[in-house]
Design a protein around this motif. Structure first.
Motif, mmCIF file in Angstrom:
data_model
loop_
_atom_site.group_PDB
_atom_site.id
_atom_site.type_symbol
_atom_site.label_atom_id
_atom_site.label_comp_id
_atom_site.label_asym_id
_atom_site.label_seq_id
_atom_site.Cartn_x
_atom_site.Cartn_y
_atom_site.Cartn_z
ATOM 1 N N GLU A 7 1.017 -1.140 0.060
ATOM 2 C CA GLU A 7 0.148 0.007 -0.098
ATOM 3 C C GLU A 7 0.905 1.037 0.092
ATOM 4 O O GLU A 7 1.737 1.392 0.937
ATOM 5 N N ASP A 8 0.460 2.278 -1.006
ATOM 6 C CA ASP A 8 1.531 3.425 -1.151
ATOM 7 C C ASP A 8 1.126 4.495 -0.358
ATOM 8 O O ASP A 8 1.908 5.551 0.023
ATOM 9 N N ASP A 51 -3.114 -3.355 -2.588
ATOM 10 C CA ASP A 51 -3.699 -2.186 -3.217
ATOM 11 C C ASP A 51 -3.175 -2.394 -4.564
ATOM 12 O O ASP A 51 -2.322 -3.095 -5.023
ATOM 13 N N GLY A 53 -3.539 0.368 -7.220
ATOM 14 C CA GLY A 53 -2.801 1.636 -7.987
ATOM 15 C C GLY A 53 -1.381 1.809 -6.982
ATOM 16 O O GLY A 53 -1.613 2.368 -5.905
HETATM 17 CA CA CA Z 1 -2.508 3.567 -4.273
#
Ligand code: CA
Length: 224
Positions: A7-8, A51, A53
């Motif tokens: 997860e960014d 996630d 993206g």
């Molecule tokens: Ca993301």
């Protein structure tokens, strides 16, 4: 039990990791697909929370590639993308569950527990390199169909080397992967496991595949 959260969004990753940790699910966080690859190379995870993206690519394509390489940990996609097409694509890529953001931590934890209860063996559990095959679900290895008789740690070592075939795996990374923090590790423990594995490979005619890279670690490579 150890999970990897890919997860960014740092805040969301931290909240998810904290929430799951409070429910008994210890988590590492990777902020990119590159970090996820490095984490998976260094440790074995019981489940992935992914996630889609991410700064260096798309989680669905990454998961599909990982599955083709034999990654068998259950994966839960946690994303804002919630259309029917996106859900189907995620599950077809190898995800075991799909949850759209925002999601309650209690639901994520319950879904992860459900995934962890599922019995193996899972699909795509076969690693292959040259004449060598290793089924990560049944823990059975073979060379050109001849079974290798491996102890647990030799099997774990073979899996680590096969997952990173063609690259040098550092001795310290092998030590971390084979032994929990609580276990005492004698200075030559890794060498002893490597030499047992090498003997088994030798007996099966594949001893030349396991290379010692002096001062660094070990590498598995099919001979040309
Ligand atoms: Ca993301």
């Amino acid at each position: 039990m150890r999970l990897l959260i890919v997860e960014d969004n740092a805040r969301l990753a931290a909240l998810t990791a904290e929430g799951l940790a409070r429910r008994g699910l210890a988590c590492d966080v990777a902020r990119s697909l590159d970090e996820a690859d490095a984490a998976i190379a260094a440790a074995r995870y019981d489940a992935l929370i992914l996630d889609l993206g991410l700064p260096d690519g798309d989680g669905v394509a990454w998961l599909a590639a990982r599955r083709r390489e034999g990654e068998s940990a259950p994966a839960l996609i946690l994303t804002a993308r919630g259309s029917l097409e996106e859900r189907v694509a995620g599950l077809d890529a190898g995800a075991d569950d799909y949850v759209t953001k925002p999601a309650e931590i209690d639901e994520i934890a319950a879904r992860i527990r459900a995934l962890l209860r599922r019995p193996g063996p899972r699909a795509n559990s076969l690693l292959e390199n040259g004449p060598l095959r290793f089924d990560t679900a049944s823990r059975k290895a073979s060379v050109e169909g001849r079974a290798l008789d491996l102890g647990r740690r030799e099997g774990d070592l073979l899996e680590i080397l096969m997952r990173q075939a063609g690259t040098v795996v550092r001795r310290s990374a092998i030590e971390d992967a084979l032994y929990s923090f609580a276990e005492p590790v004698t200075p030559n423990a890794v060498e002893a496991i490597v030499s047992r594995l090498r003997r088994r490979l030798d007996q099966a005619g594949a001893g030349g595949m396991l290379h010692t890279i002096r001062g660094l670690g070990y590498m598995l490579r099919a001979s040309d």
